[in-house]
Write an enzyme that holds these catalytic residues in place. Structure first.
Site, PDB file in Angstrom:
ATOM      1  N   PHE A 147       0.825  -1.210   0.000  1.00 17.27           N
ATOM      2  CA  PHE A 147       0.000   0.000   0.000  1.00 17.27           C
ATOM      3  C   PHE A 147       0.860   1.262   0.000  1.00 17.27           C
ATOM      4  CE2 PHE A 147      -2.881   3.183   1.803  1.00 17.27           C
ATOM      5  CZ  PHE A 147      -4.056   2.909   1.117  1.00 17.27           C
ATOM      6  N   GLU A 148       2.015   1.190   0.650  1.00 15.11           N
ATOM      7  CA  GLU A 148       2.890   2.366   0.786  1.00 15.11           C
ATOM      8  C   GLU A 148       3.827   2.560  -0.416  1.00 15.11           C
ATOM      9  OE1 GLU A 148       2.365   0.262   3.507  1.00 15.11           O
ATOM     10  OE2 GLU A 148       0.996   1.772   4.320  1.00 15.11           O
ATOM     11  N   VAL A 157       1.304  -9.340  -2.447  1.00 19.52           N
ATOM     12  CA  VAL A 157       0.002  -9.256  -1.795  1.00 19.52           C
ATOM     13  C   VAL A 157      -0.653 -10.633  -1.943  1.00 19.52           C
ATOM     14  CG1 VAL A 157      -2.081  -7.901  -1.495  1.00 19.52           C
ATOM     15  CG2 VAL A 157      -0.092  -6.867  -2.607  1.00 19.52           C
ATOM     16  N   THR A 170      -8.486 -12.745   3.236  1.00 26.76           N
ATOM     17  CA  THR A 170      -8.823 -11.456   3.819  1.00 26.76           C
ATOM     18  C   THR A 170      -9.299 -10.457   2.763  1.00 26.76           C
ATOM     19  OG1 THR A 170      -7.862  -9.445   4.773  1.00 26.76           O
ATOM     20  CG2 THR A 170      -6.322 -10.991   3.805  1.00 26.76           C
ATOM     21  N   HIS A 213      -8.978  -7.459   2.880  1.00 26.07           N
ATOM     22  CA  HIS A 213      -7.929  -6.447   2.819  1.00 26.07           C
ATOM     23  C   HIS A 213      -7.183  -6.544   1.488  1.00 26.07           C
ATOM     24  CE1 HIS A 213      -5.987  -3.474   5.246  1.00 26.07           C
ATOM     25  NE2 HIS A 213      -4.789  -4.005   5.143  1.00 26.07           N
ATOM     26  N   ARG A 237       6.276 -17.675  -8.246  1.00 29.47           N
ATOM     27  CA  ARG A 237       6.548 -16.499  -9.086  1.00 29.47           C
ATOM     28  C   ARG A 237       7.711 -15.661  -8.570  1.00 29.47           C
ATOM     29  NH1 ARG A 237       1.790 -18.371  -9.494  1.00 29.47           N
ATOM     30  NH2 ARG A 237       0.395 -18.008 -11.252  1.00 29.47           N
TER      31      ARG A 237
HETATM   32  N1  INI Z   1       0.714  -5.630   2.405  1.00 31.23           N
HETATM   33  C1  INI Z   1       1.353  -6.384   1.484  1.00 31.23           C
HETATM   34  O1  INI Z   1       2.345  -5.934   0.894  1.00 31.23           O
HETATM   35  N2  INI Z   1       0.916  -7.648   1.224  1.00 31.23           N
HETATM   36  C2  INI Z   1      -0.189  -8.178   1.823  1.00 31.23           C
HETATM   37  O2  INI Z   1      -0.517  -9.350   1.538  1.00 31.23           O
HETATM   38  C3  INI Z   1      -0.870  -7.403   2.777  1.00 31.23           C
HETATM   39  N3  INI Z   1      -2.047  -7.939   3.448  1.00 31.23           N
HETATM   40  O3  INI Z   1      -2.451  -9.073   3.146  1.00 31.23           O
HETATM   41  O4  INI Z   1      -2.650  -7.306   4.276  1.00 31.23           O
HETATM   42  C4  INI Z   1      -0.399  -6.090   3.058  1.00 31.23           C
HETATM   43  N4  INI Z   1      -1.006  -5.313   3.980  1.00 31.23           N
HETATM   44  C5  INI Z   1      -0.349  -4.146   4.541  1.00 31.23           C
HETATM   45  C6  INI Z   1      -0.527  -2.885   3.703  1.00 31.23           C
HETATM   46  O5  INI Z   1       0.251  -2.928   2.529  1.00 31.23           O
HETATM   47  C7  INI Z   1      -0.104  -1.632   4.493  1.00 31.23           C
HETATM   48  O6  INI Z   1       1.260  -1.738   4.820  1.00 31.23           O
HETATM   49  C8  INI Z   1      -0.926  -1.429   5.779  1.00 31.23           C
HETATM   50  O7  INI Z   1      -2.287  -1.481   5.503  1.00 31.23           O
HETATM   51  C9  INI Z   1      -0.601  -0.031   6.367  1.00 31.23           C
HETATM   52  O8  INI Z   1      -0.991   1.007   5.492  1.00 31.23           O
END
Ligand code: INI
Length: 161
Positions: free
Chosen positions: A60-61, A84, A89, A91, A130
């Protein structure tokens, strides 16, 4: 089909200014992507010691740091690497979707290639496949894509069309 004029970037990274942004979430996977990306850049002529690798908490960042690099005027392309993994989830869709959208938007807004080397898989097994398993390594592919795009844009900028 008749004759046509093709334009493709060459895979020579000599002198390119590239940066890697990697998500620490699932770092046992993303570490494999980072290593393959750096190995590929070495193979294409760019010493990995000169390639900054910035770790962020998760996928996300990634776009925010990619944007910072792209706006710096000192980087030709950014290689974004992450994993990811759905794992049941909801999310997943937010993280994967926003990461992809942010990467794409940053590339279009800045004109700098921002390469999407982020795995989005159903499970860990697919992610491992992968990242150096039976399905190759997305990090290596992303590095080669960055080099190709930098070279292609340079060529188009010189009026190659
Ligand atoms: N971030 C990932 O890079 N991969 C994931 O699978 C993942 N899951 O599954 O939740 C994930 N979550 C964290 C996200 O990227 C942020 O760091 C967090 O939400 C804070 O902003």
């Amino acid at each position: 089909m008749g004759e046509y004029r093709a334009h493709e970037g060459e895979l020579d990274a000599t002198g390119m200014r590239l940066a890697v942004v990697a998500g620490r979430f699932n770092d046992h996977v993303t570490e494999r992507l980072v290593r393959a990306a750096l190995e590929t850049l070495e193979r294409l002529g760019l010493a990995s010691a000169g390639v900054p690798v910035v770790w962020v908490p998760g996928a996300f960042e990634i776009p925010l740091v990619a944007k910072r690099f792209a706006e710096s005027g000192e980087i030709d392309a950014v290689i974004c690497l992450g994993a990811v993994i759905r794992g049941g989830t909801p999310h997943f869709d937010y993280v994967a979707g926003e990461c992809a959208a942010g990467v794409a938007r940053t590339a279009l807004d800045t004109g700098i290639p921002i390469i999407f080397g982020v795995l989005t898989t159903d499970d860990l097994e697919q992610a491992l496949e992968r990242s150096g398993g039976s399905e190759g390594n997305k990090g290596a592919e992303a590095a080669a894509s960055a080099v190709e795009m930098v070279e292609l844009l340079r060529r188009l900028g010189k009026g190659a069309l």
